[in-house]
Design a protein around this motif. Structure first.
Motif, PDB file in Angstrom:
ATOM      1  N   GLY A  46       1.045  -1.623  -0.032  1.00 51.24           N
ATOM      2  CA  GLY A  46       0.527  -0.110   0.106  1.00 51.24           C
ATOM      3  C   GLY A  46       1.321   1.789   0.294  1.00 51.24           C
ATOM      4  O   GLY A  46       0.552   1.947  -0.171  1.00 51.24           O
ATOM      5  N   TYR A  47       2.051   1.147  -0.266  1.00 46.97           N
ATOM      6  CA  TYR A  47       3.233   2.216  -0.368  1.00 46.97           C
ATOM      7  C   TYR A  47       4.216   2.503  -1.046  1.00 46.97           C
ATOM      8  O   TYR A  47       4.268   1.561  -1.826  1.00 46.97           O
TER       9      TYR A  47
ATOM     10  N   TYR B  16      15.050   3.977 -10.468  1.00 46.17           N
ATOM     11  CA  TYR B  16      14.824   3.197  -9.451  1.00 46.17           C
ATOM     12  C   TYR B  16      15.023   3.223  -8.130  1.00 46.17           C
ATOM     13  O   TYR B  16      15.688   2.138  -6.670  1.00 46.17           O
ATOM     14  N   LYS B  17      14.999   4.773  -8.017  1.00 47.57           N
ATOM     15  CA  LYS B  17      15.245   5.139  -6.541  1.00 47.57           C
ATOM     16  C   LYS B  17      13.487   5.200  -6.033  1.00 47.57           C
ATOM     17  O   LYS B  17      13.889   5.400  -5.029  1.00 47.57           O
ATOM     18  N   VAL B  18      12.816   4.331  -6.444  1.00 49.92           N
ATOM     19  CA  VAL B  18      11.234   4.651  -6.264  1.00 49.92           C
ATOM     20  C   VAL B  18      10.693   3.620  -6.026  1.00 49.92           C
ATOM     21  O   VAL B  18      11.223   2.506  -7.292  1.00 49.92           O
ATOM     22  N   LEU B  19      10.901   2.903  -4.775  1.00 51.28           N
ATOM     23  CA  LEU B  19      10.523   1.235  -4.552  1.00 51.28           C
ATOM     24  C   LEU B  19       9.035   1.053  -4.289  1.00 51.28           C
ATOM     25  O   LEU B  19       8.619   2.033  -3.550  1.00 51.28           O
TER      26      LEU B  19
ATOM     27  N   SER C 112       4.970   7.245   1.153  1.00 48.88           N
ATOM     28  CA  SER C 112       3.399   7.496   0.589  1.00 48.88           C
ATOM     29  C   SER C 112       2.753   6.442   0.044  1.00 48.88           C
ATOM     30  O   SER C 112       3.285   5.922   0.040  1.00 48.88           O
ATOM     31  N   ALA C 113       2.001   6.493   0.246  1.00 48.86           N
ATOM     32  CA  ALA C 113       0.707   6.010   0.027  1.00 48.86           C
ATOM     33  C   ALA C 113       0.538   5.598  -1.402  1.00 48.86           C
ATOM     34  O   ALA C 113       0.543   6.564  -2.364  1.00 48.86           O
ATOM     35  N   ALA C 114       0.618   4.421  -1.846  1.00 52.22           N
ATOM     36  CA  ALA C 114       0.799   3.985  -3.023  1.00 52.22           C
ATOM     37  C   ALA C 114      -1.190   4.294  -3.723  1.00 52.22           C
ATOM     38  O   ALA C 114      -1.801   4.636  -3.173  1.00 52.22           O
TER      39      ALA C 114
END
Length: 164
Positions: free
Chosen positions: A68-69, A129-132, A162-164
């Protein structure tokens, strides 16, 4: 004399609904995204052992993005806690952060390791790629040349959740 009743029947429910109202970010999966603002940086520190010459670490998982994130890395630092030895152009030490198998950033030493008690940035993080996403893992690797001897050190990452 009776003590005054400050909380009438139904008031507690009203106060809790106001505090955790859907419009303020409450979701019924037990999270409260209003408390997880993307403007609030989070800092995580990982201790890395003193590696003998030629010893590597392959894809050690540091963390997993929760369901969820999304995690967005904003910086990564190396904190030296000792003195490296025999690191040179022929015996490098490469330290990498990865999103799965994809490199986020790699710091390669071709001469002396960061001085004891000092910190240095890994460098520019990959915009891709810094965002998982949920379930993706932040991994860490060290690849040392035959004589490259890295000291005890730490890796500090700063990120937002952050919330996805």
């Amino acid at each position: 004399m009776d003590a005054p009743n400050f909380l009438r029947p139904g008031d507690l429910r009203k106060y809790l609904q106001a505090a955790f109202n859907v419009t303020t970010g409450h979701t019924h999966d037990g999270t409260n995204s209003a408390l997880i603002a993307t403007t609030s940086p989070r800092v995580q520190y990982f201790q890395i052992e003193d590696l003998a010459a030629g010893v590597d670490i392959a894809d050690r998982v540091l963390l997993e993005c929760p369901t969820g994130y999304a995690i967005t890395l904003t910086s990564a630092l190396i904190f030296s806690q000792g003195t490296g030895a025999d690191i040179d152009g022929s015996n490098t030490s490469a330290i990498a952060l990865k999103n799965g198998s994809n490199a986020i950033v790699t710091k390669t030493y071709t001469s002396a390791f960061t001085a004891d008690g000092s910190s240095v940035t890994f460098g520019t993080l990959s915009g891709t790629y810094k965002v998982l996403a949920a379930g993706e893992k932040l991994k860490f690797s060290v690849t040392n040349g035959t004589t490259a001897d890295t000291p005890l050190f730490g890796v500090q990452i700063t990120y937002t959740l952050s919330a996805a």
